[in-house]
Scaffold this active site. Structure first.
Site, PDB file in Angstrom:
ATOM      1  N   SER A  18       0.812  -1.219   0.000  1.00 18.39           N
ATOM      2  CA  SER A  18       0.000   0.000   0.000  1.00 18.39           C
ATOM      3  C   SER A  18       0.845   1.269   0.000  1.00 18.39           C
ATOM      4  CB  SER A  18      -0.915  -0.010   1.228  1.00 18.39           C
ATOM      5  OG  SER A  18      -0.158  -0.330   2.385  1.00 18.39           O
ATOM      6  N   THR A  74      -1.741   3.382   4.157  1.00 16.23           N
ATOM      7  CA  THR A  74      -0.805   4.502   4.224  1.00 16.23           C
ATOM      8  C   THR A  74       0.065   4.466   5.462  1.00 16.23           C
ATOM      9  OG1 THR A  74      -2.546   5.859   3.292  1.00 16.23           O
ATOM     10  CG2 THR A  74      -0.741   7.036   4.352  1.00 16.23           C
ATOM     11  N   THR A  79       1.776   6.878   0.261  1.00 18.72           N
ATOM     12  CA  THR A  79       0.822   5.803  -0.005  1.00 18.72           C
ATOM     13  C   THR A  79       0.668   5.547  -1.506  1.00 18.72           C
ATOM     14  OG1 THR A  79      -1.439   5.067   0.496  1.00 18.72           O
ATOM     15  CG2 THR A  79      -1.198   7.347  -0.176  1.00 18.72           C
ATOM     16  N   ARG A 103      -7.901   9.102  -9.113  1.00 18.55           N
ATOM     17  CA  ARG A 103      -8.442   9.313  -7.758  1.00 18.55           C
ATOM     18  C   ARG A 103      -7.333   9.796  -6.801  1.00 18.55           C
ATOM     19  NH1 ARG A 103      -7.003   6.989  -2.546  1.00 18.55           N
ATOM     20  NH2 ARG A 103      -8.851   7.035  -1.241  1.00 18.55           N
ATOM     21  N   THR A 146      -4.560   7.638   8.305  1.00 18.68           N
ATOM     22  CA  THR A 146      -4.473   6.473   7.444  1.00 18.68           C
ATOM     23  C   THR A 146      -5.890   5.954   7.257  1.00 18.68           C
ATOM     24  OG1 THR A 146      -3.403   4.301   7.176  1.00 18.68           O
ATOM     25  CG2 THR A 146      -4.132   4.867   9.394  1.00 18.68           C
ATOM     26  N   GLY A 147      -6.102   5.143   6.253  1.00 19.47           N
ATOM     27  CA  GLY A 147      -7.440   4.588   6.030  1.00 19.47           C
ATOM     28  C   GLY A 147      -8.109   5.213   4.826  1.00 19.47           C
TER      29      GLY A 147
HETATM   30  N1  GLY Z   1      -5.229   6.897   3.053  1.00 17.17           N
HETATM   31  C1  GLY Z   1      -4.810   6.713   1.750  1.00 17.17           C
HETATM   32  C2  GLY Z   1      -5.821   6.870   0.725  1.00 17.17           C
HETATM   33  O1  GLY Z   1      -7.017   6.786   0.995  1.00 17.17           O
HETATM   34  O2  GLY Z   1      -5.446   7.069  -0.406  1.00 17.17           O
END
Ligand code: GLY
Length: 309
Positions: free
Chosen positions: A48, A157, A175, A185, A208-209
């Site tokens: 990731s 991330t 990330t 995106r 993160t997330g």
């Molecule tokens: N937290 C990383 C993302 O959603 O791209």
């Protein structure tokens, strides 16, 4: 000050070691965060972040990264391809340009002009996973979060916050974003105020997330403002999780409720904290030469009934 570093997930342990080694050798927090996050970007086992990060719906590995230091200097990179260490590029943007963010082809051209070498970031493993996804799905983009992967214990991330011996704090994120994301995106990590924020008078936060949910809440900025009002880092992170949760419901009730967001924070006294939306988020803290992985407190019991909120 006693140096301290906090970062997200289990992969934060390895990154902390490198950041802390630098802090101990009197490096400032900006150098230390950059070097610590580079370790994760270089590790192909972390699916990731950086090299080995899972690709988007077109099979392209596109990376986001950002740094913010105690002088409110910012360097952010969005959707860059073929550059293994976007966090190093973020550092160049922070120090050597009048800008704060570079994206896509422009960021790539800037990187090459500044001596970065183009590299293939898709590994044999990530290509295999992508082809499996393509063959199983409809061929349309599918939002699939890396924290649903059960390939190993690594997730999502890496965000990091470090305080150096001079008491200065830097925060950073890097990330590859959601696996199989729509090409183009952008998540929270390169968005200042969402993925990270820093104020020398207060402290810093990083996330993160699921980036969409963190962006909606300006999560990291909100945490810093809560700490400014006197909340502890953990309590400020908890308040941000409540905000993320409510805004997710407000924006579209019952839409993709199964997301994770986790926050870490540090104040200028060197106190740290974390909180997440649901269970499973871990964070790593290194101080006094001891590196420890903690389970975060979380907001939602998985048995919580959404209609009762
Ligand atoms: N937290 C990383 C993302 O959603 O791209």
């Amino acid at each position: 000050m006693e140096p301290i570093v906090i970062s997200t997930w289990q992969h934060g342990l390895e990154a902390n070691e490198e950041a802390y080694r630098n802090l101990n050798e009197n490096a400032n927090s900006l150098d230390s965060v950059e070097r610590g996050l580079t370790v994760t970007e270089n590790n192909p086992e972390v699916h990731s972040v950086g090299y080995g990060g899972l690709p988007d719906n077109e099979g392209r590995v596109t990376l986001d990264a950002a740094l913010m230091d105690w002088k409110a200097r910012i360097g952010s990179v969005i959707g860059i391809e073929h550059i293994k260490n976007p966090i190093r590029l973020a550092r160049v943007i922070l120090e050597d340009t009048e800008h704060t963010i570079l994206s896509g082809d422009g960021a790539f051209t800037f990187a090459i002009r500044n001596g970065f070498e183009p590299e293939l970031l898709l590994t044999e493993y990530s290509l295999k996973k992508y082809l499996e996804w393509k063959s199983q799905g409809s061929g349309k983009a599918e939002e699939r979060h890396t924290d649903r992967d059960t390939f190993n214990d690594y997730h999502d991330t890496i965000g990091m916050i470090a305080m150096d011996k001079f008491g200065n704090i830097t925060s950073g994120c890097t990330t590859s974003g959601l696996a199989w994301k729509l090409h183009g995106r952008v998540g929270d990590s390169p968005i200042i105020g969402a993925g990270l924020y820093n104020d020398a008078a207060v402290g810093a936060a990083a996330s993160t997330g699921r980036g969409e949910e963190c962006i909606r809440a300006c999560g990291s900025f909100y945490i810093v403002e809560m700490m400014r009002q006197g909340l502890s880092p953990t309590e400020a992170c908890r308040r941000a999780c409540e905000r993320v949760y409510k805004l997710n419901l407000l924006s579209s009730k019952n839409r993709d409720h199964k997301y994770q967001v986790g926050f870490i924070a540090m104040n200028i006294s060197g106190e740290v904290g974390a909180f997440s939306i649901r269970s499973g988020f871990q964070y790593a803290v290194m101080k006094n030469n001891i590196n420890t992985l903690f389970d975060s407190e979380f907001l939602i019991d998985e048995k919580y009934i959404i209609e009762d909120l």
